[in-house]
Write a protein that holds these residues in place. Sequence first.
Motif, PDB file in Angstrom:
ATOM      1  N   GLN A  80       0.621  -1.342   0.090  1.00  9.31           N
ATOM      2  CA  GLN A  80       0.346   0.120  -0.228  1.00  9.31           C
ATOM      3  C   GLN A  80       1.016   1.226  -0.129  1.00  9.31           C
ATOM      4  O   GLN A  80       2.078   1.229   0.553  1.00  9.31           O
ATOM      5  N   PRO A  81       0.743   2.297  -1.103  1.00  7.39           N
ATOM      6  CA  PRO A  81       1.106   4.082  -0.902  1.00  7.39           C
ATOM      7  C   PRO A  81       1.623   3.958   0.810  1.00  7.39           C
ATOM      8  O   PRO A  81       0.335   3.852   1.988  1.00  7.39           O
ATOM      9  N   VAL A  82       1.850   5.188   0.700  1.00  9.38           N
ATOM     10  CA  VAL A  82       2.612   5.574   2.042  1.00  9.38           C
ATOM     11  C   VAL A  82       0.858   6.884   2.543  1.00  9.38           C
ATOM     12  O   VAL A  82       0.713   7.539   0.860  1.00  9.38           O
ATOM     13  N   ILE A  83       0.597   6.660   3.151  1.00 15.01           N
ATOM     14  CA  ILE A  83      -0.653   7.935   3.475  1.00 15.01           C
ATOM     15  C   ILE A  83       0.469   9.365   3.729  1.00 15.01           C
ATOM     16  O   ILE A  83       0.694   9.658   4.063  1.00 15.01           O
ATOM     17  N   GLY A  84      -0.288  10.232   2.757  1.00 12.08           N
ATOM     18  CA  GLY A  84      -0.358  11.503   2.197  1.00 12.08           C
ATOM     19  C   GLY A  84       0.995  11.682   1.355  1.00 12.08           C
ATOM     20  O   GLY A  84       1.226  12.557   1.504  1.00 12.08           O
TER      21      GLY A  84
END
Length: 662
Positions: free
Chosen positions: A313-317
Amino acid sequence: MQHCGTAAQLASLGFSSPSSSSSSSSVGSNDDPGTDSSTFYGKRRTPALPIPESSEDSEGSSSDDEIIINVKTGQDEIYSDSSEQSEAEDEGQDEGQSGSESRRLLWKTPARVHYPAPVWIGQLPSVSEVLTPTEYFRQMFTPECLRHIVEQSNLYSVQKDVNSPLNCSEKEFEQFIGVAFHMSIYGIPATRMCWQAGTRIDKIADVMPMRRWEQIKANIHFNDNSLDLSPSNPCRDPLFKLRPLLNFALDTMNNIPMDEHLSVDEQIIPYKGKSRLKLYNPSKPHKWGYKVYLLCDSKGIAYNFEFHTGKIQPVIGMPDLGASSNIVLRVASIVPQGQNFKLYHDNWFTSTGLEMEMAKKKIYCLGTVRANRLKGCSLKSDKDLKTIGRGAFDEKVATFEGGQLIAGKWQDNRTVTMLSTFAGAYPTCKVKRWDRKLSKVTDVQCPSSVVTYNKNMGGVDLMDSLIALYRTKIRSRKWYLRIFFHLMDMLCVNAWLLYRRDYHACVQKGKEELGLREFKSSVAEVLCKQGSSSQLKRGRPSSESSDMRRQKKRETKPQQEVRKDGMAHWPYYSDKQGRCKKHGCTGQTRQPLGTDKSCHSSMKSECASQQLQGSSLSSSAAACPLVQSHRPLGHRGANVGQVRLRSLSHQGPKPVNAAIVS
């Protein structure tokens, strides 16, 4: 890279045979292939049996040049790694997020300019003294983590069987870890050998009984099973059983002061048991195991890690840069911003979008890169560089908001493509290479970026090699125990590396630096012995001291060839009773005994005299019943390891017969 299987096997699963490729964490003679990227990496192939979108592993998120193929084999899931679809998928993701920025980049040929690296603003804390090895280890493995493991292990034992609780204390669990460290140093193939008579290891067997050690091992736990979600729940944590332990380890590692040069790479925890998290990569030394992404410095100290559990998953923000680049963003999220840290990674992680995003945080990157990730960058072809000869290179520069990208290609045995935001080709230096035509070592021109990369990239590989020196190889059917012992080894190696850093920061005269083996052995000994008290056992107290009882257990039965070799069978005298060894005699006596030191046999005085008079042997073996009668040891009534020989005289300890002396 080898193929993940035969063509027939892949065809039976609905996949076409993947093309091979290779990558390396250090560049040089065998880093990049010398062919066109479009033909080398191949085109994306659509599988005959499409993977559903809901699958955890539908996105390419594996190792260097790899794809994840989900193959179901009953209860177990095996992930097989190759090189095509992973690259195609992360390429597509890169184009979706940073493709427009890559197209806007204008690559130009620069002048011969030296790009000075930004000065690192941070600094390591000053050290006044060097702590003991156990103090460094307990900084990594905190008392809070120890207390949590003991509580959960005791709870798990009651959940299994309320009538047999574990009742393990914190001190006893420390002894369990100390025993495991001793086992890793001795490198025994089976744990029970440490307690067996012929292979007994006192440093282990004297700490706790074998059954108690195995009981703790069978009940060790880290999380409450009653809080776990059902396996069908998509929100279930694949590492639920280990999550508290991982959080404790991350908290201690994230708080270690960081050095300037950091690197991101992958690590394989060897494991062949049943687990859905297990991966298969035929190009690795350990083909089966769990994959972990690590953030280390150039000395090997680990600061952060993340387990591969499926879709990344991508990093939040943060923007979604694709599976491979998202890993770097996630693992390097703890690096302080604005202090000019240097980050190194190999060609599976590197992309233009990643380096531009990190440059905005004042974290400067350098890594090898695949040619198809440099959109619009027209470096010289591999054929042109090969024509010029070894040492030839080409360089392009592109400017963006917040910095500049420097791409370069260097011809060694094969071409190497580099991408950086702080290191260029100049000033060049000389490296030693073997010239086949001249049959001697020659100097080859090498760009500065390649030398810097090779110097600082190997931190994760160094950590992996140090763990492998004294790896805890304790077999278990529980998949999470292998990860637990690996984390204990990693924390111990981290503690040793911190000890070395402090030792070199303040060299103490008269104190020699400890190696990893001495350091781990010291930690194991303290964990096993510190604070332990000899508890009184139930029953009537023994007149023998504990040392005498321990020495009594150490005596072992001799092998058959030694017992019957007819050499050095001399009796000596004792005040304890025994049983006659002669075949057919069941007599006993309480007279003084003589024990044969060579074969530990026993015999009543009358039987021994009769056998001695009728024997044709002229050596000391004449009085030994095992030379005449081949009755095995361990009969009823004999002490294991101490079968005694009856005295040949009723008058106490004096020579048995002149015929005994050879």
